[in-house]
Write a protein that holds these residues in place. Structure first.
Motif, mmCIF file in Angstrom:
data_model
loop_
_atom_site.group_PDB
_atom_site.id
_atom_site.type_symbol
_atom_site.label_atom_id
_atom_site.label_comp_id
_atom_site.label_asym_id
_atom_site.label_seq_id
_atom_site.Cartn_x
_atom_site.Cartn_y
_atom_site.Cartn_z
ATOM 1 N N GLY A 7 -69.075 -27.335 -49.456
ATOM 2 C CA GLY A 7 -69.803 -27.209 -50.726
ATOM 3 C C GLY A 7 -68.846 -27.270 -51.898
ATOM 4 O O GLY A 7 -67.807 -27.922 -51.834
ATOM 5 N N ARG A 8 -69.239 -26.575 -52.995
ATOM 6 C CA ARG A 8 -68.343 -26.537 -54.153
ATOM 7 C C ARG A 8 -67.376 -25.380 -53.995
ATOM 8 O O ARG A 8 -67.450 -24.379 -54.716
ATOM 9 N N SER A 9 -66.509 -25.496 -52.953
ATOM 10 C CA SER A 9 -65.489 -24.462 -52.737
ATOM 11 C C SER A 9 -64.223 -25.175 -52.295
ATOM 12 O O SER A 9 -64.241 -26.355 -51.946
ATOM 13 N N GLY A 10 -63.136 -24.420 -52.265
ATOM 14 C CA GLY A 10 -61.882 -25.001 -51.785
ATOM 15 C C GLY A 10 -61.640 -24.718 -50.319
ATOM 16 O O GLY A 10 -60.558 -25.038 -49.792
ATOM 17 N N ALA A 11 -62.625 -24.128 -49.632
ATOM 18 C CA ALA A 11 -62.439 -23.774 -48.218
ATOM 19 C C ALA A 11 -62.531 -25.033 -47.356
ATOM 20 O O ALA A 11 -63.505 -25.786 -47.439
ATOM 21 N N VAL A 12 -61.513 -25.245 -46.519
ATOM 22 C CA VAL A 12 -61.468 -26.445 -45.678
ATOM 23 C C VAL A 12 -61.976 -26.099 -44.281
ATOM 24 O O VAL A 12 -61.475 -25.180 -43.631
ATOM 25 N N VAL A 13 -63.003 -26.842 -43.831
ATOM 26 C CA VAL A 13 -63.559 -26.592 -42.494
ATOM 27 C C VAL A 13 -63.573 -27.890 -41.694
ATOM 28 O O VAL A 13 -63.636 -28.995 -42.258
ATOM 29 N N SER A 14 -63.524 -27.763 -40.377
ATOM 30 C CA SER A 14 -63.605 -28.939 -39.519
ATOM 31 C C SER A 14 -65.033 -29.494 -39.572
ATOM 32 O O SER A 14 -65.989 -28.744 -39.797
ATOM 33 N N LEU A 135 -79.411 -11.964 -54.042
ATOM 34 C CA LEU A 135 -78.191 -12.522 -54.642
ATOM 35 C C LEU A 135 -77.305 -11.402 -55.187
ATOM 36 O O LEU A 135 -76.073 -11.478 -55.117
ATOM 37 N N GLY A 136 -77.932 -10.343 -55.687
ATOM 38 C CA GLY A 136 -77.170 -9.187 -56.162
ATOM 39 C C GLY A 136 -76.384 -8.553 -55.019
ATOM 40 O O GLY A 136 -75.220 -8.173 -55.170
ATOM 41 N N PHE A 137 -77.005 -8.478 -53.846
ATOM 42 C CA PHE A 137 -76.289 -7.943 -52.676
ATOM 43 C C PHE A 137 -75.086 -8.831 -52.345
ATOM 44 O O PHE A 137 -73.980 -8.348 -52.105
ATOM 45 N N LEU A 138 -75.312 -10.149 -52.326
ATOM 46 C CA LEU A 138 -74.222 -11.077 -51.965
ATOM 47 C C LEU A 138 -73.079 -10.988 -52.988
ATOM 48 O O LEU A 138 -71.897 -11.023 -52.629
ATOM 49 N N GLU A 139 -73.441 -10.856 -54.261
ATOM 50 C CA GLU A 139 -72.439 -10.737 -55.328
ATOM 51 C C GLU A 139 -71.569 -9.489 -55.073
ATOM 52 O O GLU A 139 -70.335 -9.552 -55.129
ATOM 53 N N THR A 165 -79.757 -22.230 -58.731
ATOM 54 C CA THR A 165 -79.856 -21.998 -60.177
ATOM 55 C C THR A 165 -79.557 -20.535 -60.501
ATOM 56 O O THR A 165 -78.763 -20.223 -61.388
ATOM 57 N N LEU A 166 -80.188 -19.626 -59.762
ATOM 58 C CA LEU A 166 -79.985 -18.192 -60.034
ATOM 59 C C LEU A 166 -78.563 -17.724 -59.702
ATOM 60 O O LEU A 166 -78.069 -16.765 -60.286
ATOM 61 N N ALA A 167 -77.935 -18.399 -58.723
ATOM 62 C CA ALA A 167 -76.604 -17.949 -58.270
ATOM 63 C C ALA A 167 -75.476 -18.446 -59.163
ATOM 64 O O ALA A 167 -74.368 -17.903 -59.118
ATOM 65 N N ALA A 168 -75.766 -19.452 -59.985
ATOM 66 C CA ALA A 168 -74.693 -20.089 -60.776
ATOM 67 C C ALA A 168 -73.877 -19.062 -61.554
ATOM 68 O O ALA A 168 -74.440 -18.153 -62.160
ATOM 69 N N ASP A 169 -72.550 -19.204 -61.533
ATOM 70 C CA ASP A 169 -71.607 -18.321 -62.242
ATOM 71 C C ASP A 169 -71.676 -16.867 -61.775
ATOM 72 O O ASP A 169 -71.228 -15.963 -62.475
#
Ligand code: NAP
Length: 339
Positions: A7-14, A135-139, A165-169
């Motif tokens: 996704g929009r992350s720097g995590a590299v996966v196989s 999303l608040g829990f995940l944050e 949309t709700l998770a942005a930033d």
């Protein structure tokens, strides 16, 4: 093995992940450990489980295996799990509420024997809990260091769009797990575009349709023996009656058989190679009963299909959207070019 960022992350996966849903049920612990050894020896780094698999036993098996690794080998693993469904006998102990997810995540960490997981996924939409609460829990879970990233599973298109949309930033929401394979392509209509638009990497589950795309089931004989549908023909989404009644199942298997024969590889390898390069897909979650099945499936990592082979498979497996909004007139109406 190939690698991609998730996704929009720097995590590299196989680009092939190891699913562990069979661990503690069809697959005993020694065979599960052999699968994990084989997978990591071949360069795989994404191990994916859920609290609900085999009533928590899958996470315990993965946790015991992680405990055998040295520090470097352990650090190489990108560990993913999920919460949302009831694990014990109390059906109300479920959902995406703060209360349930806090208890579920803590229980997963104990079973896995770790202090944090790389990816924590909502296993499904919860109609009773406001999404903002989940999303608040995940944050908070990211802030407390218990998880690095958050993901979704089994969300529909509008649910993905609302969540991104709700998770942005606010929450590093980076992935989504839908069922996606040559027999189940309807996700291409809304779910896949919503994931691409929202920056989520797609982690397809049941890439072989629960075994159907290996060619092991026949149109004329009911399944028998030590296979998913031999043991339970009515099992889940892959149930025999539904899929065997659909012409598309057999046109798809026939196209797979032709291409596999021409290439001198197996049907499962062709089905996986097709999925590997679909738009939005980051890493395919493999599932296996035995290490031999896993080894065969990982053999797909060397395969790239030609455009002509992809077109044949697309045609044979076409989910046949009617004219509008997902068929040709709808696609044409939404299209626009600069010239
Ligand atoms: N998010 C979700 O809701 C969700 C749902 C389901 C799965 N998942 C994840 O996705 C992973 C993969 O799903 P899945 O297990 O359904 O994947 P799958 O690849 O569609 O099916 C795997 C099954 O197909 C058979 N098989 C696989 N390779 C084979 C081969 N080379 N030859 C013959 N048979 C073969 C085996 O079953 P038999 O030998 O028993 O026939 C195996 O257990 C799971 O482990 C889990 O991590 C997530």
């Amino acid at each position: 093995m190939k690698y991609r960022t998730l996704g929009r992350s720097g995590a590299v996966v196989s680009t092939y992940a190891l699913g562990t849903m069979t661990f503690g049920s069809e697959t005993a612990e020694t065979e599960a450990a052999r699968q994990l050894d084989e997978y990591t020896a071949r360069g795989g780094n994404l191990v994916e489980t859920a609290d609900v698999y085999s009533g928590g036993e899958s996470e315990r098996i993965v946790g015991r295996w992680l405990g055998t690794l040295d520090e470097q080998a352990r650090a190489n693993i990108f560990l993913a799990t999920k919460g949302r469904f009831p694990v014990g006998v109390e059906p109300r102990d479920a959902g995406n509420s703060r209360r349930h997810l806090r208890r579920a995540l803590d229980a997963s960490l104990v079973r896995l024997g770790v202090e944090h997981v790389d990816l924590y996924q909502l296993h499904s939409w919860d109609p009773l809990t406001p999404l903002d609460e989940s999303l608040g829990f995940l944050e908070d879970a990211v802030r407390s260091g218990k998880i690095s990233y958050a993901g979704l599973s089994n969300f529909t298109g509008w649910q993905v769009a609302k969540a991104t949309t709700l998770a942005a930033d606010r929450v590093p929401l980076i992935s989504m797990q839908p069922q996606y394979n040559l027999l189940v392509r309807e996700v291409e209509w809304e779910v896949v575009p919503a994931c691409i638009d929202g920056g989520l990497g797609i982690l397809p589950w049941s890439p072989l349709g629960g075994g159907w795309l290996t060619g092991k089931y026949s149109a004329t004989e009911a399944p028998t023996g030590a296979t998913r549908l031999g043991e339970d023909p009515e099992r889940g989404v892959e149930a025999y009656a539904g899929r065997s009644a659909r012409d598309r199942t057999w046109t798809t298997i026939s196209a797979l058989t032709e291409i596999a024969t021409e290439r001198g590889v197996t049907l499962s390898q062709i089905a996986l190679a097709w999925l590997h390069d679909r738009p939005g897909v980051t890493s395919i979650i493999l599932g296996a009963r035995t290490v031999d099945q896993l080894t065969e499936n990982l053999g797909a990592s060397h395969l790239v299909l030609t455009a002509e082979e992809v077109a044949r498979l697309d045609h044979a497996s076409d989910p046949a959207a009617a004219d509008y909004p997902y068929g040709a007139p709808g696609i044409e109406q939404r299209a626009r070019t600069v010239d």
